[in-house]
Write a protein that holds these residues in place. Structure first.
Motif, PDB file in Angstrom:
ATOM      1  N   ASP A  96       0.866  -1.182   0.000  1.00 36.54           N
ATOM      2  CA  ASP A  96       0.000   0.000   0.000  1.00 36.54           C
ATOM      3  C   ASP A  96       0.902   1.231   0.000  1.00 36.54           C
ATOM      4  OD1 ASP A  96      -2.226   1.586   0.005  1.00 36.54           O
ATOM      5  OD2 ASP A  96      -3.010   0.883   1.933  1.00 36.54           O
ATOM      6  N   TYR A  97       0.310   2.409  -0.188  1.00 39.00           N
ATOM      7  CA  TYR A  97       1.087   3.640  -0.174  1.00 39.00           C
ATOM      8  C   TYR A  97       0.218   4.782   0.329  1.00 39.00           C
ATOM      9  CZ  TYR A  97      -1.468   4.997  -4.323  1.00 39.00           C
ATOM     10  OH  TYR A  97      -2.473   5.330  -5.193  1.00 39.00           O
ATOM     11  N   LEU A  98       0.876   5.810   0.862  1.00 39.79           N
ATOM     12  CA  LEU A  98       0.212   7.041   1.269  1.00 39.79           C
ATOM     13  C   LEU A  98       1.033   8.214   0.757  1.00 39.79           C
ATOM     14  CD1 LEU A  98      -1.045   6.785   4.986  1.00 39.79           C
ATOM     15  CD2 LEU A  98      -2.393   7.331   2.962  1.00 39.79           C
ATOM     16  N   ILE A  99       0.325   9.253   0.332  1.00 38.24           N
ATOM     17  CA  ILE A  99       0.992  10.444  -0.179  1.00 38.24           C
ATOM     18  C   ILE A  99       1.082  11.488   0.928  1.00 38.24           C
ATOM     19  CG2 ILE A  99       0.894  12.303  -1.885  1.00 38.24           C
ATOM     20  CD1 ILE A  99      -0.753  10.336  -3.636  1.00 38.24           C
ATOM     21  N   LYS A 100       2.271  12.021   1.148  1.00 41.60           N
ATOM     22  CA  LYS A 100       2.469  13.076   2.138  1.00 41.60           C
ATOM     23  C   LYS A 100       1.931  14.395   1.607  1.00 41.60           C
ATOM     24  CE  LYS A 100       6.759  11.186   4.105  1.00 41.60           C
ATOM     25  NZ  LYS A 100       8.187  11.477   4.341  1.00 41.60           N
TER      26      LYS A 100
END
Length: 223
Positions: A96-100
Motif C-alpha cells: 500500500d502507499y500514502l501520499i504526504k
C-alpha cells in the motif's frame, strides 16, 4: 503488534513513533535506509512503514532487498503524487502507499488492514522446556515457580524466547531491548543476561541461556 518505521525526516519520524506507541503498538524507528533494512531483516515485524525519498539507500532499494528474503507487509510513504512512483512501488512488492501529507487516522486504518493480511500474531504463550511466558499477562514461570522480572529482563527473555536456537549478537540485543547502539566498552548486555540467568537458570539443572564466545548468546534447552 510490532511496527518498523523507516523515516529520515526527524520531525515526521518522531511524530509517527510517538503516535503509534500511544495506540499501544511496539514501534522501532530507523532514520535511514541502511538501518531500516538491517532491522527488517533481523526482527519480525507485522508491518513496515517505509519512506521512499531517503539519502543513501532509498525506499526503493530497501524494499527490493527486503523482498529477497521476507514478505512483511510494507506501506510506502511518498511525497510525490506520481502514478509512475506508485506503480514502481507496487511492482517491487509494496502492499500500500500514502501520499504526504497524510492523515494519521488514515495511516492507522491502512496499517490495521495490512496487519490483518499479514502473518498471524505472535503467540501469546511461549514455552521453552519447563519455562513458560504469558506474553499478555507478562507472567513468567519455570517448573511451576513464578519468576519476578524487571521490564528489561522480561524484554530480554521475550527476545530470547522468540529466537530459540539462534545466536543473537550483543549489538542486536542492545538495539532491540535498550534501543541503543552497542558500544564494546559497555557491558550493559552482559550484566542484564547475568541477572536474568540468576533468576531463570541458576536454580535449575537444565540451562537455557548459553554464551557464544566473541558474539553474544543463544537460548535453548541444553543440559
Amino acid at each position: 503488534m510490532r511496527i518498523l518505521v523507516v523515516e529520515d525526516e526527524p520531525k515526521a519520524g518522531n511524530y509517527l513513533l510517538s503516535g503509534l506507541q500511544e495506540l499501544g503498538y511496539s514501534v522501532d524507528l530507523a532514520r535511514n535506509g541502511v538501518d531500516g533494512l538491517h532491522l527488517a531483516q533481523e526482527m519480525n515485524y507485522d508491518v513496515v512503514v517505509l519512506d521512499v525519498m531517503m539519502p543513501g539507500m532509498d525506499g526503493w532499494e530497501v524494499l527490493r532487498r527486503l523482498r529477497e528474503h521476507a514478505d512483511t507487509p510494507v506501506l510506502f510513504l511518498t511525497a510525490r503524487d506520481d502514478i509512475a512512483d506508485r506503480i514502481k512501488g507496487l511492482e517491487l512488492g509494496a502492499d500500500d502507499y500514502l501520499i504526504k501529507p497524510f492523515s494519521f487516522a488514515e495511516l492507522v486504518a491502512r496499517l490495521r488492514t495490512l496487519m490483518r493480511r499479514g502473518p498471524p500474531r505472535e503467540e501469546e504463550l511461549l514455552q521453552v522446556a519447563d519455562l513458560q511466558i504469558d506474553v499478555l499477562k507478562r507472567k513468567v514461570t519455570r517448573g511451576g515457580t513464578r519468576m519476578t522480572l524487571t521490564n528489561k529482563e522480561f524484554a530480554l527473555l521475550h527476545l530470547f524466547a522468540t529466537h530459540v536456537g539462534e545466536v543473537l549478537s550483543r549489538s542486536m540485543i542492545a538495539s532491540r531491548v535498550w534501543d541503543m547502539n552497542f558500544d564494546s566498552d559497555t557491558n550493559v548486555v552482559d550484566v542484564a543476561v547475568r541477572r536474568l540467568r540468576l533468576k531463570i537458570d541458576d536454580p535449575f539443572e537444565l540451562k537455557l541461556v548459553h554464551s557464544v564466545r566473541g558474539i553474544g548468546y543463544r537460548f535453548e534447552a541444553e543440559s
